[in-house]
Motif scaffolding. Structure first.
Motif, PDB file in Angstrom:
ATOM      1  N   GLN A  89      51.904  49.980  39.821  1.00  0.00           N
ATOM      2  CA  GLN A  89      53.346  50.176  39.568  1.00  0.00           C
ATOM      3  C   GLN A  89      53.659  51.559  39.861  1.00  0.00           C
ATOM      4  OE1 GLN A  89      55.686  48.186  36.491  1.00  0.00           O
ATOM      5  NE2 GLN A  89      57.339  49.675  36.656  1.00  0.00           N
ATOM      6  N   THR A  90      54.536  51.997  40.746  1.00  0.00           N
ATOM      7  CA  THR A  90      54.592  53.331  40.679  1.00  0.00           C
ATOM      8  C   THR A  90      56.186  53.643  41.415  1.00  0.00           C
ATOM      9  OG1 THR A  90      54.025  55.465  41.684  1.00  0.00           O
ATOM     10  CG2 THR A  90      54.027  53.621  43.275  1.00  0.00           C
ATOM     11  N   PHE A  91      56.440  54.863  41.300  1.00  0.00           N
ATOM     12  CA  PHE A  91      57.845  55.213  41.888  1.00  0.00           C
ATOM     13  C   PHE A  91      57.833  56.124  42.863  1.00  0.00           C
ATOM     14  CE2 PHE A  91      57.076  58.551  38.632  1.00  0.00           C
ATOM     15  CZ  PHE A  91      57.230  59.662  39.480  1.00  0.00           C
ATOM     16  N   GLY A  92      58.735  55.903  43.841  1.00  0.00           N
ATOM     17  CA  GLY A  92      58.988  56.808  44.942  1.00  0.00           C
ATOM     18  C   GLY A  92      60.176  56.636  45.894  1.00  0.00           C
ATOM     19  N   VAL A 137      56.245  47.520  43.045  1.00  0.00           N
ATOM     20  CA  VAL A 137      54.897  47.132  42.472  1.00  0.00           C
ATOM     21  C   VAL A 137      53.938  46.851  43.869  1.00  0.00           C
ATOM     22  CG1 VAL A 137      53.919  45.016  41.511  1.00  0.00           C
ATOM     23  CG2 VAL A 137      55.987  46.198  40.547  1.00  0.00           C
ATOM     24  N   PHE A 138      52.896  47.082  43.960  1.00  0.00           N
ATOM     25  CA  PHE A 138      52.155  46.621  45.192  1.00  0.00           C
ATOM     26  C   PHE A 138      50.765  46.278  44.677  1.00  0.00           C
ATOM     27  CE2 PHE A 138      51.140  51.033  44.403  1.00  0.00           C
ATOM     28  CZ  PHE A 138      49.732  51.434  44.837  1.00  0.00           C
ATOM     29  N   LYS A 139      50.216  45.474  45.689  1.00  0.00           N
ATOM     30  CA  LYS A 139      48.699  44.897  45.315  1.00  0.00           C
ATOM     31  C   LYS A 139      47.811  45.378  46.293  1.00  0.00           C
ATOM     32  CE  LYS A 139      47.125  40.192  44.246  1.00  0.00           C
ATOM     33  NZ  LYS A 139      47.482  38.905  44.079  1.00  0.00           N
ATOM     34  N   GLN A 140      46.812  45.797  45.936  1.00  0.00           N
ATOM     35  CA  GLN A 140      45.503  46.334  46.798  1.00  0.00           C
ATOM     36  C   GLN A 140      44.481  46.097  45.797  1.00  0.00           C
ATOM     37  OE1 GLN A 140      45.621  50.624  47.077  1.00  0.00           O
ATOM     38  NE2 GLN A 140      45.026  50.464  49.089  1.00  0.00           N
ATOM     39  N   ASN A 141      43.504  45.210  46.738  1.00  0.00           N
ATOM     40  CA  ASN A 141      42.280  44.606  46.367  1.00  0.00           C
ATOM     41  C   ASN A 141      42.585  43.753  45.288  1.00  0.00           C
ATOM     42  OD1 ASN A 141      40.889  46.092  48.237  1.00  0.00           O
ATOM     43  ND2 ASN A 141      40.714  47.969  47.066  1.00  0.00           N
ATOM     44  N   ASN A 142      43.344  42.930  45.033  1.00  0.00           N
ATOM     45  CA  ASN A 142      43.722  41.717  43.954  1.00  0.00           C
ATOM     46  C   ASN A 142      44.039  42.818  42.821  1.00  0.00           C
ATOM     47  OD1 ASN A 142      43.579  39.965  45.737  1.00  0.00           O
ATOM     48  ND2 ASN A 142      41.289  39.632  45.207  1.00  0.00           N
ATOM     49  N   ILE A 143      44.583  44.062  42.706  1.00  0.00           N
ATOM     50  CA  ILE A 143      44.985  44.714  41.593  1.00  0.00           C
ATOM     51  C   ILE A 143      46.407  45.215  41.579  1.00  0.00           C
ATOM     52  CG2 ILE A 143      44.579  46.741  40.193  1.00  0.00           C
ATOM     53  CD1 ILE A 143      41.779  46.769  41.008  1.00  0.00           C
TER      54      ILE A 143
END
Length: 73
Positions: free
Chosen positions: A37-40, A28-34
């Protein structure tokens, strides 16, 4: 009790929370207050998360993807 285990997610609060091995994971990451969720993968040599060729910063949580064992026959 499950709240203490955070459903298997590891919260990153400092450098000691990063994985100590290369692994496939959901994160999970946060960018521009959004929140996204992804995988990698976590690249242990470069000390960063990647999804495809994209380096992901600001990861807040990760969870190791447990690969199934190979069949015996």
């Amino acid at each position: 009790r499950d709240i203490m285990k955070n459903n298997g997610w590891i919260k990153i609060q400092s450098e000691k929370d990063f994985p100590n091995e290369e692994l496939d994971c959901h994160f999970v990451f946060k960018q521009n207050n959004i929140k996204y969720q992804t995988f990698g993968l976590w690249d242990n040599k470069l000390k960063c998360f990647y999804s495809g060729a994209l380096k992901i910063n600001c990861v807040t949580h990760y969870q190791k993807i447990i690969k199934p064992k190979a069949p015996l026959y």
